[in-house]
Design an enzyme around this catalytic site. Sequence first.
Site, PDB file in Angstrom:
ATOM      1  N   ASP A   1      27.102 109.417 146.711  1.00 21.06           N
ATOM      2  CA  ASP A   1      28.329 109.546 147.508  1.00 21.06           C
ATOM      3  C   ASP A   1      29.460 108.737 146.869  1.00 21.06           C
ATOM      4  O   ASP A   1      30.604 108.796 147.324  1.00 21.06           O
ATOM      5  CB  ASP A   1      28.091 109.164 148.971  1.00 21.06           C
ATOM      6  CG  ASP A   1      27.669 107.714 149.137  1.00 21.06           C
ATOM      7  OD1 ASP A   1      27.460 107.024 148.118  1.00 21.06           O
ATOM      8  OD2 ASP A   1      27.554 107.264 150.300  1.00 21.06           O
ATOM      9  N   SER A   2      29.143 108.028 145.765  1.00 17.99           N
ATOM     10  CA  SER A   2      30.209 107.403 144.964  1.00 17.99           C
ATOM     11  C   SER A   2      31.200 108.463 144.485  1.00 17.99           C
ATOM     12  O   SER A   2      32.294 108.138 144.029  1.00 17.99           O
ATOM     13  CB  SER A   2      29.615 106.659 143.763  1.00 17.99           C
ATOM     14  OG  SER A   2      28.705 107.480 143.059  1.00 17.99           O
TER      15      SER A   2
ATOM     16  N   ASP B   1      22.360 112.280 147.664  1.00 15.06           N
ATOM     17  CA  ASP B   1      22.674 111.189 148.603  1.00 15.06           C
ATOM     18  C   ASP B   1      23.012 111.740 149.989  1.00 15.06           C
ATOM     19  O   ASP B   1      23.719 112.753 150.101  1.00 15.06           O
ATOM     20  CB  ASP B   1      23.910 110.448 148.075  1.00 15.06           C
ATOM     21  CG  ASP B   1      23.730 108.948 148.059  1.00 15.06           C
ATOM     22  OD1 ASP B   1      22.701 108.455 148.530  1.00 15.06           O
ATOM     23  OD2 ASP B   1      24.648 108.271 147.530  1.00 15.06           O
TER      24      ASP B   1
ATOM     25  N   LYS C   1      18.420 110.425 149.103  1.00 17.22           N
ATOM     26  CA  LYS C   1      18.515 108.962 149.115  1.00 17.22           C
ATOM     27  C   LYS C   1      19.317 108.563 150.350  1.00 17.22           C
ATOM     28  O   LYS C   1      20.272 109.264 150.713  1.00 17.22           O
ATOM     29  CB  LYS C   1      19.213 108.443 147.852  1.00 17.22           C
ATOM     30  CG  LYS C   1      19.441 106.939 147.868  1.00 17.22           C
ATOM     31  CD  LYS C   1      19.939 106.415 146.543  1.00 17.22           C
ATOM     32  CE  LYS C   1      21.438 106.447 146.363  1.00 17.22           C
ATOM     33  NZ  LYS C   1      22.225 105.728 147.401  1.00 17.22           N
TER      34      LYS C   1
ATOM     35  N   GLU D   1      20.861 104.901 152.557  1.00 14.62           N
ATOM     36  CA  GLU D   1      21.076 103.452 152.574  1.00 14.62           C
ATOM     37  C   GLU D   1      20.532 102.858 153.874  1.00 14.62           C
ATOM     38  O   GLU D   1      20.736 103.436 154.945  1.00 14.62           O
ATOM     39  CB  GLU D   1      22.578 103.146 152.475  1.00 14.62           C
ATOM     40  CG  GLU D   1      23.194 103.579 151.164  1.00 14.62           C
ATOM     41  CD  GLU D   1      24.682 103.240 151.073  1.00 14.62           C
ATOM     42  OE1 GLU D   1      25.210 102.527 151.949  1.00 14.62           O
ATOM     43  OE2 GLU D   1      25.311 103.704 150.102  1.00 14.62           O
TER      44      GLU D   1
ATOM     45  N   GLU E   1      20.626  97.244 145.014  1.00  9.66           N
ATOM     46  CA  GLU E   1      22.003  97.093 144.519  1.00  9.66           C
ATOM     47  C   GLU E   1      22.525  95.684 144.772  1.00  9.66           C
ATOM     48  O   GLU E   1      22.477  95.167 145.904  1.00  9.66           O
ATOM     49  CB  GLU E   1      22.928  98.125 145.187  1.00  9.66           C
ATOM     50  CG  GLU E   1      24.379  97.970 144.715  1.00  9.66           C
ATOM     51  CD  GLU E   1      25.287  99.146 145.001  1.00  9.66           C
ATOM     52  OE1 GLU E   1      24.803 100.174 145.505  1.00  9.66           O
ATOM     53  OE2 GLU E   1      26.494  99.024 144.688  1.00  9.66           O
TER      54      GLU E   1
HETATM   55  O1  KIV Z   1      26.458 106.668 145.343  1.00 10.18           O
HETATM   56  C1  KIV Z   1      26.046 106.070 144.332  1.00 10.18           C
HETATM   57  O2  KIV Z   1      26.497 106.294 143.214  1.00 10.18           O
HETATM   58  C2  KIV Z   1      24.997 105.078 144.514  1.00 10.18           C
HETATM   59  C3  KIV Z   1      24.668 104.206 143.340  1.00 10.18           C
HETATM   60  C4  KIV Z   1      25.633 103.082 143.286  1.00 10.18           C
HETATM   61  C5  KIV Z   1      23.262 103.730 143.388  1.00 10.18           C
HETATM   62  O3  KIV Z   1      24.458 104.960 145.576  1.00 10.18           O
END
Ligand code: KIV
Length: 280
Positions: A47-48, A86, A116, A118, A185
Amino acid sequence: MAKVKATIPGLLKAKKEGQKIRMVTAYDYPTAAIIDQTEIELILVGDSLGMVMLGYEGTVPVTMDEMIHHTKAVVRGARNTFIVGDLPFMSYNVSVEQAVTNAGRIMKEGGADCVKLEGGLDFADTVRAIVRAGIPVMGHIGLTPQTASALGGFKVQGKDMESARQIYEDALALEEAGAFALVLEAIPAPLAKIITEKLHIPTIGIGAGVHCDGQVLVLHDLLGLFDRFVPKFVKRYAKMDDSIREALNTYAAEVASQVFPGPEHSFSGNEDELRKYLKV
Ligand code: KIV
């Protein structure tokens, strides 16, 4: 030799054998296709993308539809690379049912190989339910950017004994809930080392030192394509922003001076005959 796509048993074996796992983010077809031609085993459609592709201040505004849109493009480009999709903020936080439904969308509509999310101990039941639905889950603890505001900003986590214990317990809870790997992280390297030694599943670090079972970086940080915010843990392997600027300035100058397009980029014809025929 064609690249062999990574598998979850293969990643567990890599940890046992001490072979480091390599992951990088990608959000579009062309970069995914390039990564697919490298030795990198995993792509994270993170989600970056909200920050590095869409220009948001953080990851909070990213939607499920945006994640699916980008995941589909990456999957089309990287058929031989394991794709992690994500779950964006508030797509799994409301209820376990919501989490399973959205994890299913990332897999069915996006085409990812796993999801993934968080969160630690508080999300163990959510992870358990997604795994029970047949969807592999990668956890993500330490600095969790979606909740950076609650953490007081983008800061290193686990620096004092009490918060280090919390992160350690988060790691154990996620493994117990069935996560097949964990992103660690921005935590002190010794804490990441202890967690990595304790867990049977691989840890993938970003700002967590060299002892993790693997590493991940955001592609745009690694290539030097994003400089609004460069954390200490980023290593730039290229300065693509300079190369892109140089190419674009050369193009602009060549158009202005009529060097481009040259005869080799043009289609020939007989001007005189054309003029006669068109009477101009
Ligand atoms: O969204 C992302 O790019 C991430 C990485 C920083 C692990 O979660």
